[in-house]
Every structure is written in structure tokens, then in C-alpha cells.
Design a protein around this motif. Structure first.
Motif, PDB file in Angstrom:
ATOM      1  N   LEU A  99      15.940  48.663  27.355  1.00 46.35           N
ATOM      2  CA  LEU A  99      15.567  49.496  28.132  1.00 46.35           C
ATOM      3  C   LEU A  99      13.967  49.411  27.857  1.00 46.35           C
ATOM      4  O   LEU A  99      13.466  49.210  26.726  1.00 46.35           O
ATOM      5  CB  LEU A  99      15.913  50.876  27.537  1.00 46.35           C
ATOM      6  CG  LEU A  99      17.362  51.228  27.985  1.00 46.35           C
ATOM      7  CD1 LEU A  99      17.737  52.615  27.481  1.00 46.35           C
ATOM      8  CD2 LEU A  99      17.952  51.092  29.437  1.00 46.35           C
ATOM      9  N   ASP A 100      13.278  49.672  29.263  1.00 49.92           N
ATOM     10  CA  ASP A 100      11.772  49.708  29.110  1.00 49.92           C
ATOM     11  C   ASP A 100      11.498  51.222  29.253  1.00 49.92           C
ATOM     12  O   ASP A 100      11.143  51.623  30.323  1.00 49.92           O
ATOM     13  CB  ASP A 100      11.351  48.971  30.587  1.00 49.92           C
ATOM     14  CG  ASP A 100       9.886  48.754  30.380  1.00 49.92           C
ATOM     15  OD1 ASP A 100       9.153  49.233  29.311  1.00 49.92           O
ATOM     16  OD2 ASP A 100       9.354  48.534  31.587  1.00 49.92           O
TER      17      ASP A 100
ATOM     18  N   TRP B  66      14.737  56.087  30.840  1.00 50.91           N
ATOM     19  CA  TRP B  66      14.728  57.448  30.010  1.00 50.91           C
ATOM     20  C   TRP B  66      16.085  58.213  30.461  1.00 50.91           C
ATOM     21  O   TRP B  66      16.672  58.525  29.438  1.00 50.91           O
ATOM     22  CB  TRP B  66      13.655  58.031  30.182  1.00 50.91           C
ATOM     23  CG  TRP B  66      12.272  57.612  29.595  1.00 50.91           C
ATOM     24  CD1 TRP B  66      11.382  57.222  29.998  1.00 50.91           C
ATOM     25  CD2 TRP B  66      11.967  57.849  28.059  1.00 50.91           C
ATOM     26  NE1 TRP B  66      10.400  56.928  29.108  1.00 50.91           N
ATOM     27  CE2 TRP B  66      10.781  57.317  27.829  1.00 50.91           C
ATOM     28  CE3 TRP B  66      12.753  58.272  27.215  1.00 50.91           C
ATOM     29  CZ2 TRP B  66      10.431  57.197  26.593  1.00 50.91           C
ATOM     30  CZ3 TRP B  66      12.070  58.287  25.695  1.00 50.91           C
ATOM     31  CH2 TRP B  66      10.795  57.568  25.511  1.00 50.91           C
ATOM     32  N   LEU B  67      16.545  58.012  31.642  1.00 54.24           N
ATOM     33  CA  LEU B  67      17.740  58.693  31.977  1.00 54.24           C
ATOM     34  C   LEU B  67      18.990  58.101  31.511  1.00 54.24           C
ATOM     35  O   LEU B  67      19.861  58.863  31.040  1.00 54.24           O
ATOM     36  CB  LEU B  67      17.878  58.949  33.523  1.00 54.24           C
ATOM     37  CG  LEU B  67      18.784  59.566  34.302  1.00 54.24           C
ATOM     38  CD1 LEU B  67      19.028  61.159  33.825  1.00 54.24           C
ATOM     39  CD2 LEU B  67      18.935  59.224  35.774  1.00 54.24           C
ATOM     40  N   ILE B  68      18.852  56.449  31.517  1.00 50.94           N
ATOM     41  CA  ILE B  68      19.699  55.986  30.908  1.00 50.94           C
ATOM     42  C   ILE B  68      20.242  56.540  29.461  1.00 50.94           C
ATOM     43  O   ILE B  68      21.320  56.497  28.689  1.00 50.94           O
ATOM     44  CB  ILE B  68      19.819  54.375  31.128  1.00 50.94           C
ATOM     45  CG1 ILE B  68      19.740  54.348  32.756  1.00 50.94           C
ATOM     46  CG2 ILE B  68      20.660  53.660  30.393  1.00 50.94           C
ATOM     47  CD1 ILE B  68      19.518  52.732  33.054  1.00 50.94           C
TER      48      ILE B  68
ATOM     49  N   SER C   6      22.451  50.520  39.842  1.00 51.86           N
ATOM     50  CA  SER C   6      21.732  49.164  40.111  1.00 51.86           C
ATOM     51  C   SER C   6      20.655  48.830  38.784  1.00 51.86           C
ATOM     52  O   SER C   6      20.906  47.581  38.449  1.00 51.86           O
ATOM     53  CB  SER C   6      21.083  49.056  41.287  1.00 51.86           C
ATOM     54  OG  SER C   6      21.791  49.348  42.410  1.00 51.86           O
ATOM     55  N   VAL C   7      20.112  49.781  38.530  1.00 49.71           N
ATOM     56  CA  VAL C   7      19.218  49.473  37.276  1.00 49.71           C
ATOM     57  C   VAL C   7      20.165  49.199  36.009  1.00 49.71           C
ATOM     58  O   VAL C   7      19.715  48.419  35.234  1.00 49.71           O
ATOM     59  CB  VAL C   7      18.277  50.911  37.089  1.00 49.71           C
ATOM     60  CG1 VAL C   7      17.484  50.722  35.943  1.00 49.71           C
ATOM     61  CG2 VAL C   7      17.355  51.147  38.283  1.00 49.71           C
ATOM     62  N   LEU C   8      21.227  50.118  35.792  1.00 50.06           N
ATOM     63  CA  LEU C   8      22.031  50.082  34.582  1.00 50.06           C
ATOM     64  C   LEU C   8      22.861  48.546  34.957  1.00 50.06           C
ATOM     65  O   LEU C   8      22.673  47.880  33.634  1.00 50.06           O
ATOM     66  CB  LEU C   8      23.031  51.020  34.790  1.00 50.06           C
ATOM     67  CG  LEU C   8      23.978  51.025  33.742  1.00 50.06           C
ATOM     68  CD1 LEU C   8      23.346  50.814  32.242  1.00 50.06           C
ATOM     69  CD2 LEU C   8      25.046  51.976  33.777  1.00 50.06           C
ATOM     70  N   ALA C   9      23.037  47.978  36.182  1.00 49.04           N
ATOM     71  CA  ALA C   9      23.798  46.892  36.090  1.00 49.04           C
ATOM     72  C   ALA C   9      22.666  45.676  35.756  1.00 49.04           C
ATOM     73  O   ALA C   9      23.227  44.710  35.049  1.00 49.04           O
ATOM     74  CB  ALA C   9      24.341  46.628  37.791  1.00 49.04           C
ATOM     75  N   ARG C  10      21.607  45.497  36.197  1.00 50.05           N
ATOM     76  CA  ARG C  10      20.501  44.949  35.814  1.00 50.05           C
ATOM     77  C   ARG C  10      20.330  44.539  34.473  1.00 50.05           C
ATOM     78  O   ARG C  10      20.429  43.484  33.885  1.00 50.05           O
ATOM     79  CB  ARG C  10      19.058  45.111  36.554  1.00 50.05           C
ATOM     80  CG  ARG C  10      17.978  44.087  35.992  1.00 50.05           C
ATOM     81  CD  ARG C  10      16.649  44.421  36.947  1.00 50.05           C
ATOM     82  NE  ARG C  10      16.501  45.854  37.002  1.00 50.05           N
ATOM     83  CZ  ARG C  10      15.602  46.177  35.896  1.00 50.05           C
ATOM     84  NH1 ARG C  10      15.484  45.583  34.764  1.00 50.05           N
ATOM     85  NH2 ARG C  10      15.225  47.737  35.818  1.00 50.05           N
ATOM     86  N   HIS C  11      20.323  45.681  33.589  1.00 47.26           N
ATOM     87  CA  HIS C  11      20.116  45.719  32.107  1.00 47.26           C
ATOM     88  C   HIS C  11      21.452  45.165  31.459  1.00 47.26           C
ATOM     89  O   HIS C  11      21.079  44.229  30.529  1.00 47.26           O
ATOM     90  CB  HIS C  11      19.835  46.994  31.366  1.00 47.26           C
ATOM     91  CG  HIS C  11      18.513  47.666  31.833  1.00 47.26           C
ATOM     92  ND1 HIS C  11      17.558  47.084  31.361  1.00 47.26           N
ATOM     93  CD2 HIS C  11      18.169  48.924  32.400  1.00 47.26           C
ATOM     94  CE1 HIS C  11      16.383  47.854  31.466  1.00 47.26           C
ATOM     95  NE2 HIS C  11      16.739  48.844  32.227  1.00 47.26           N
TER      96      HIS C  11
END
Length: 309
Positions: free
Chosen positions: A131-132, A141-143, A233-238
Motif C-alpha cells: 500500500l502507498d 488508507w481505506l483498504i 479496482s485499486v485493491l485488484a491492482r495491489h
């Protein structure tokens, strides 16, 4: 009250729409209401000309079969349940002579291959390390927060700096954010969802720094419209970047609960932390994990008993 003489020629889809308006509108949550409305749309598509008086076991079973051709069995079961209450009311009112839903057979398409619902501890570590976490608020931060608390996505979106009691290491959950219709704050899913979640000291230190300059009563993570698909989408990218199973944001809630159960935390404590209305919900949702833990418990019991000799 309707009368048989004047209303058994009424179209069933019209009766159902009227029934939703009278009995459900304003009494259930918008997300549940949308499911009833969706069922009505399918009635208009599948049986637009069927009257209440023509609704018998044969026509009802054919309706379910037609619906099942494009839906999985569980979805067809939900459709059946959404219709059944209205139909039983029509039976009580004398509009239908016999309950057409009796002995209904639920069919459905072969379920799609299920995506992984949760990560193991090693996979979660890899995700969190990737995570960045900038000095300013972003979706990473939400993740992190959902992974650390097991909150629902809508609950996390509704958080304001005021909800953090950093001195007591507590996070208050008392509302949700309407990310579907964009109407702002909404009540929680149920009374049990109103809760205080203990936070670990590391999370407390991180969020103390993050929220200290933010407005007390405004959502931390909402800046304009926000969608479930965006965070997924953000979670999938990570997940792809660190080569772990791709899960949804709700999968982080499952991950949180799974890790606690495997760590030996009681079902009652996990249920409270997740905001489940009762332990039965937790048991049903995590039955596979509970069964796995029971198998380990049997080994421990046998070892303990063998040492008694």
C-alpha cells in the motif's frame, strides 16, 4: 382490502407493484427496496399479461423456470422469496384460491467459479506492505482500515475524524455512507452494527497523524462521488502487483474475521466486532473455517486425553 370479483383480473405484475408500494416502501432499506423493484421488472418481462386469477402452481413454476434460465439457483431462490409474501397476501384476500408457491422447485444455472473470498495471513501482509500510504488521504488508507477493523465498505466511508477516540484506541461505528444513491449519511444496517471497535496501537498512531488536520464532522474518505467498483479496482491492482488472489473490498472483511477465528478469538467476539445481529450469522458465514478449527480441536482433545494415562 381487495375484492375477488373486481381484482382477480388485475395483472399480477401490477398487483405486485402496488403491494410493494403499500407494504414495503419506507419500511425497508433502499438497497432491499431495489431488490423488490428488480423482481417487479422481471415480472413485467416474463409474465406481462398474466392476471392474478391465472396464477396457479403450473404458471408460477414456469415463471421460476424462465427466471432460472439466466440466473444461478441462489438468485432464483431470492426471487421466489421476494414474490412469495405478496402471493400469500393475495391468497389471504381471496384473489388466488390456492397457494401457487407450494412445493415450488428452485432451479438455476451452474454457479460460476467462485472468486477467493479472503486472504491468508501471509497474503494479507504482502498486500498491506504494497500500500502507498501517503501523508494525504487516499484509497490505500481505506483498504488498510477495513483490513484492520473488518468494517463494511459503507461504514468505513461514513467515518469522520470525530469517530476516532485515539486516547482509548477505539473507533465508533454509528452510520453508513450512501455510495449507491449519493444521498450522504444513512443509518447502520441494524442496531448491532452500532459499535466501538478496538484499534491496535500502530493503527492509532497512523490515523492520529492522518486525520489531525481534517474537518471533524466530514467523511474522511469521500471526496465527491465514490463507487464500490473504484475501490475494488485499486485493491485488484495491489493484489496483482504482489501476486496474491484478487479479492473484493468486502473480501477484506472476510479476511479480518478469518484471521481472528484462526487466532482463537471466540465467535461471539468476532460477531460483535463485525456488527452482526447475532452469532448465527457469523457461524453461517464462516462455517468452513469453524469446521476446520473444530478438526484441529479434535486433535488437541485427543492429545490432552492421551496424556491423562
Amino acid at each position: 382490502m381487495y375484492t375477488t370479483t373486481t381484482n382477480n383480473t388485475m395483472l399480477f405484475c401490477d398487483y405486485y407493484k402496488q403491494w410493494i408500494t403499500v407494504y414495503k416502501e419506507g419500511a425497508i432499506r433502499p438497497v432491499t427496496m431495489s431488490k423488490y423493484n428488480m423482481a417487479h421488472q422481471w415480472l413485467e418481462k416474463l409474465i406481462p399479461n398474466l392476471t392474478i386469477g391465472e396464477l396457479d402452481r403450473f404458471s408460477y413454476q414456469k415463471l421460476l423456470n424462465d427466471y432460472a434460465m439466466s440466473h444461478e439457483r441462489q438468485t432464483t431462490m431470492d426471487f421466489h422469496h421476494h414474490l412469495k409474501c405478496a402471493i400469500l397476501d393475495a391468497v389471504d384476500e381471496g384473489l388466488i384460491l390456492r397457494d401457487p408457491t407450494r412445493k415450488a422447485i428452485i432451479k438455476g444455472k451452474t454457479p460460476r467459479k467462485k472468486k477467493p473470498k479472503y486472504l491468508n495471513q501471509y497474503e494479507l501482509h504482502k498486500l498491506l506492505d504494497n500500500l502507498d500510504l501517503k501523508s494525504e488521504v487516499n484509497l490505500d488508507w481505506l483498504i488498510l482500515l477495513i483490513a484492520k477493523t473488518g468494517m463494511r465498505f459503507s461504514e468505513a466511508l461514513a467515518l469522520t475524524p470525530k469517530d476516532f477516540d485515539l486516547s482509548r484506541q477505539m473507533l465508533s461505528v454509528s452510520k453508513t455512507w450512501d455510495y449507491k444513491n449519493h444521498t450522504g449519511f444513512l443509518p447502520t444496517k441494524n442496531k448491532s452494527s452500532i459499535r466501538k471497535i478496538p484499534l491496535d496501537w500502530q493503527t492509532v498512531m497512523q490515523f492520529a497523524e492522518l486525520v489531525k488536520r481534517l474537518p471533524e464532522d466530514e467523511p474522511i474518505f469521500v471526496n465527491g462521488k465514490i463507487y464500490n467498483s473504484t475501490i475494488n479496482s485499486v485493491l485488484a491492482r495491489h493484489c496483482k502487483e504482489v501476486d496474491i488472489p484478487i479479492i473484493s473490498i468486502h473480501g477484506l472483511r472476510h479476511t479480518h474475521a478469518s484471521l481472528l477465528l484462526f487466532a482463537g478469538v471466540s465467535i461471539a467476539s468476532v460477531a460483535r466486532r463485525l456488527g452482526h445481529s447475532n452469532i448465527t450469522t457469523t457461524q453461517k458465514t464462516y462455517l468452513h473455517i469453524i469446521q476446520e478449527l473444530e478438526s484441529k480441536d479434535i486433535d488437541l482433545i485427543m492429545r490432552a486425553l492421551s496424556n491423562l494415562n
